[in-house]
Write a protein that holds these residues in place. Structure first.
Motif, mmCIF file in Angstrom:
data_model
loop_
_atom_site.group_PDB
_atom_site.id
_atom_site.type_symbol
_atom_site.label_atom_id
_atom_site.label_comp_id
_atom_site.label_asym_id
_atom_site.label_seq_id
_atom_site.Cartn_x
_atom_site.Cartn_y
_atom_site.Cartn_z
ATOM 1 N N LYS A 179 0.832 -1.204 0.000
ATOM 2 C CA LYS A 179 0.000 0.000 0.000
ATOM 3 C C LYS A 179 0.868 1.255 0.000
ATOM 4 O O LYS A 179 0.568 2.237 -0.700
ATOM 5 N N ALA A 180 1.951 1.239 0.771
ATOM 6 C CA ALA A 180 2.844 2.396 0.840
ATOM 7 C C ALA A 180 3.507 2.669 -0.509
ATOM 8 O O ALA A 180 3.656 3.823 -0.928
ATOM 9 N N ILE A 181 3.905 1.603 -1.200
ATOM 10 C CA ILE A 181 4.519 1.768 -2.524
ATOM 11 C C ILE A 181 3.532 2.373 -3.501
ATOM 12 O O ILE A 181 3.837 3.344 -4.207
ATOM 13 N N LYS A 182 2.339 1.830 -3.535
ATOM 14 C CA LYS A 182 1.339 2.278 -4.514
ATOM 15 C C LYS A 182 0.875 3.710 -4.244
ATOM 16 O O LYS A 182 0.438 4.414 -5.165
ATOM 17 N N ASN A 183 0.978 4.146 -2.989
ATOM 18 C CA ASN A 183 0.527 5.492 -2.643
ATOM 19 C C ASN A 183 1.683 6.453 -2.359
ATOM 20 O O ASN A 183 1.464 7.559 -1.871
ATOM 21 N N ASN A 184 2.912 6.012 -2.656
ATOM 22 C CA ASN A 184 4.098 6.857 -2.485
ATOM 23 C C ASN A 184 4.199 7.438 -1.074
ATOM 24 O O ASN A 184 4.504 8.621 -0.885
ATOM 25 N N GLN A 185 3.962 6.584 -0.078
ATOM 26 C CA GLN A 185 4.101 7.019 1.307
ATOM 27 C C GLN A 185 5.568 6.988 1.707
ATOM 28 O O GLN A 185 6.241 5.969 1.566
ATOM 29 N N ARG A 186 6.060 8.106 2.221
ATOM 30 C CA ARG A 186 7.487 8.210 2.548
ATOM 31 C C ARG A 186 7.835 7.434 3.809
ATOM 32 O O ARG A 186 8.936 6.882 3.918
ATOM 33 N N LYS A 187 6.925 7.401 4.776
ATOM 34 C CA LYS A 187 7.140 6.652 6.013
ATOM 35 C C LYS A 187 5.859 5.907 6.354
ATOM 36 O O LYS A 187 4.766 6.448 6.178
ATOM 37 N N VAL A 188 6.009 4.699 6.847
ATOM 38 C CA VAL A 188 4.828 3.928 7.234
ATOM 39 C C VAL A 188 5.196 3.046 8.421
ATOM 40 O O VAL A 188 6.310 2.522 8.514
ATOM 41 N N VAL A 189 4.240 2.923 9.335
ATOM 42 C CA VAL A 189 4.423 2.112 10.535
ATOM 43 C C VAL A 189 3.577 0.854 10.390
ATOM 44 O O VAL A 189 2.532 0.859 9.737
ATOM 45 N N VAL A 190 4.049 -0.232 10.955
ATOM 46 C CA VAL A 190 3.233 -1.448 11.061
ATOM 47 C C VAL A 190 2.952 -1.660 12.531
ATOM 48 O O VAL A 190 3.867 -1.933 13.306
ATOM 49 N N PRO A 191 1.686 -1.408 12.962
ATOM 50 C CA PRO A 191 0.448 -1.253 12.194
ATOM 51 C C PRO A 191 0.306 0.153 11.607
ATOM 52 O O PRO A 191 0.742 1.126 12.218
ATOM 53 N N ASP A 192 -0.324 0.239 10.440
ATOM 54 C CA ASP A 192 -0.372 1.514 9.742
ATOM 55 C C ASP A 192 -1.394 2.496 10.311
ATOM 56 O O ASP A 192 -1.496 3.622 9.827
ATOM 57 N N ARG A 193 -2.134 2.077 11.335
ATOM 58 C CA ARG A 193 -3.011 3.063 11.995
ATOM 59 C C ARG A 193 -2.177 4.050 12.810
ATOM 60 O O ARG A 193 -2.638 5.146 13.149
ATOM 61 N N LEU A 194 -0.956 3.668 13.142
ATOM 62 C CA LEU A 194 -0.016 4.597 13.759
ATOM 63 C C LEU A 194 0.766 5.308 12.670
ATOM 64 O O LEU A 194 0.976 4.760 11.594
ATOM 65 N N LYS A 195 1.223 6.520 12.965
ATOM 66 C CA LYS A 195 1.994 7.306 12.006
ATOM 67 C C LYS A 195 3.378 7.603 12.590
ATOM 68 O O LYS A 195 3.543 7.709 13.812
ATOM 69 N N ALA A 196 4.344 7.756 11.705
ATOM 70 C CA ALA A 196 5.712 7.999 12.160
ATOM 71 C C ALA A 196 5.810 9.276 12.982
ATOM 72 O O ALA A 196 6.569 9.342 13.952
ATOM 73 N N TRP A 197 5.046 10.304 12.622
ATOM 74 C CA TRP A 197 5.114 11.548 13.386
ATOM 75 C C TRP A 197 4.605 11.350 14.808
ATOM 76 O O TRP A 197 5.036 12.045 15.726
ATOM 77 N N GLN A 198 3.712 10.382 14.987
ATOM 78 C CA GLN A 198 3.249 10.092 16.338
ATOM 79 C C GLN A 198 4.345 9.402 17.150
ATOM 80 O O GLN A 198 4.528 9.676 18.333
ATOM 81 N N LEU A 199 5.091 8.496 16.492
ATOM 82 C CA LEU A 199 6.192 7.823 17.178
ATOM 83 C C LEU A 199 7.263 8.812 17.607
ATOM 84 O O LEU A 199 7.926 8.628 18.634
ATOM 85 N N SER A 200 7.452 9.860 16.812
ATOM 86 C CA SER A 200 8.528 10.810 17.107
ATOM 87 C C SER A 200 8.308 11.547 18.422
ATOM 88 O O SER A 200 9.265 12.026 19.033
ATOM 89 N N PHE A 201 7.058 11.620 18.897
ATOM 90 C CA PHE A 201 6.801 12.266 20.178
ATOM 91 C C PHE A 201 7.528 11.538 21.311
ATOM 92 O O PHE A 201 7.963 12.147 22.283
ATOM 93 N N TYR A 202 7.643 10.223 21.164
ATOM 94 C CA TYR A 202 8.287 9.427 22.213
ATOM 95 C C TYR A 202 9.724 9.887 22.446
ATOM 96 O O TYR A 202 10.214 9.871 23.580
ATOM 97 N N GLU A 203 10.392 10.304 21.367
ATOM 98 C CA GLU A 203 11.792 10.733 21.483
ATOM 99 C C GLU A 203 11.941 11.986 22.340
ATOM 100 O O GLU A 203 13.021 12.257 22.855
ATOM 101 N N HIS A 204 10.863 12.764 22.467
ATOM 102 C CA HIS A 204 10.953 14.048 23.152
ATOM 103 C C HIS A 204 10.313 14.027 24.536
ATOM 104 O O HIS A 204 10.262 15.053 25.209
ATOM 105 N N ILE A 205 9.840 12.849 24.945
ATOM 106 C CA ILE A 205 9.325 12.716 26.306
ATOM 107 C C ILE A 205 10.513 12.788 27.271
ATOM 108 O O ILE A 205 11.571 12.200 27.004
#
Length: 336
Positions: free
Chosen positions: A289-315
């Protein structure tokens, strides 16, 4: 000496000479610098308005996924696990598949099975950590199949699979397979993509690229390297005027249910056993799905987003360590 022809070797062979001291910046000049920066930000804001409008429109009316049927897809570590599942999804989509793996037996078996989807499938034995072997692989693939349109850098070594993760040779091997192999494959196959003005490069990183785990520091380091390399590669493609033609995707999976020995060991650990787990097939579907939609970053599970994960780095670190205390207190996994 011509400055344009100075190499790193030239510089390192010369005695160290310190640069001229930095001059103090007068207050008036500093004010001007700040005003220029503010002006640039305002200009950038207005230039971005059409982009925000397009983003909103794409949210409600997303563009049609691109067609990849008939394209040549190369998957490193494609004989088993995640790589095999990705190869299967690509074959279902009509891609010709090139399996690259050191496990020649299962690579050939996977390639044979993929032909049931009425696509061409090939297998090659190659240690992708070896630059010369990757260089030779590129020649063989382009002769046998043609240019590679989709490159999936999936091959990797888990800490759990090493007899001693802290052995210097094991550290080096993990760095070579997990990180450096991506340098070699991109170097060899990217020129073909830029020539034909079509291509997609995928790297399988890890959620640990955002969630560092102390007992797996060597593995985590390699996945941070993958994340950084793919970020810089994407920017380099833009600066080279190729970003409209060659796309990149970095995949950040959580725990994927692959090798039995690893999963058995994870399930014995109190902290890790509670982490959500996903099948190779779910991971592969997300990648497709990421390839077909040219998604630059994708998380598995894809209901999460990479920008959401990045918050963890700043806690704050004290809070973060309370969140992952169950995992951090456990000793490293050792396979029986």
């Amino acid at each position: 000496m011509n400055l344009n022809r100075i190499t790193a070797t030239d510089i390192q062979s010369q005695p160290y000479v310190a640069a001229e001291p930095l001059r103090p910046i007068p207050r008036a000049e500093m004010v001007w610098i700040v005003l220029e920066a503010l002006f640039d930000l305002i200009v950038c804001y207005f230039r971005c308005i059409p982009l925000w409008i397009r983003l909103v429109l794409d949210t409600f009316h997303p563009p049609a996924p691109k067609t990849i049927s008939g394209q040549n897809a190369l998957i490193t570590g494609g004989a088993n696990g995640i790589g095999r599942a990705i190869a299967t999804e690509l074959a279902k989509e009509g891609c010709n598949v090139i399996i690259v793996d050191e496990d020649q037996v299962n690579a050939e078996k996977t390639a044979a099975e993929l032909k049931a989807f009425n696509v061409d499938a090939f297998s090659y034995k190659c240690d992708v950590a070896d630059y010369e072997q990757v260089k030779e692989l590129r020649g063989q693939v382009e002769t046998d199949v043609g240019s590679v349109d989709i490159l999936i850098n999936n091959a990797g070594i888990l800490s759990f699979l090493l007899p001693n993760e802290n052995n210097p040779s094991m550290i080096q091997r993990m760095m070579e397979v997990n990180a450096l192999a991506g340098f070699w494959t991109v170097e060899q196959f990217l020129p073909g993509m830029t020539r034909q003005r079509r291509g997609h490069i995928v790297a399988i990183a890890s959620a640990s690229s955002y969630f560092p785990v102390g007992w797996m520091k060597n593995y985590v380091t390699t996945k941070y390297a993958v994340r950084g390399y793919m970020e810089a590669l994407d920017e380099e493609l833009y600066l080279a005027g190729q970003s409209d033609y060659v796309k990149t995707t970095t995949v950040f999976p959580f725990v994927v249910n692959t090798r039995k020995q690893v999963m058995d060991a994870i399930n014995r650990k109190r902290g890790l056993s509670k982490m959500p787990k996903y099948s190779p097939e779910e991971t592969a579907a997300t990648v497709l799905k990421a390839i077909k939609n040219n998604q630059r970053k994708v998380v598995v599970p894809d209901r999460l987003k990479a920008w959401q994960l990045s918050f963890y780095e700043h806690i704050p670190i004290e809070i973060r360590r309370k969140l992952d205390l169950a995992v951090m207190k456990e000793k490293p996994i050792v396979l029986d």
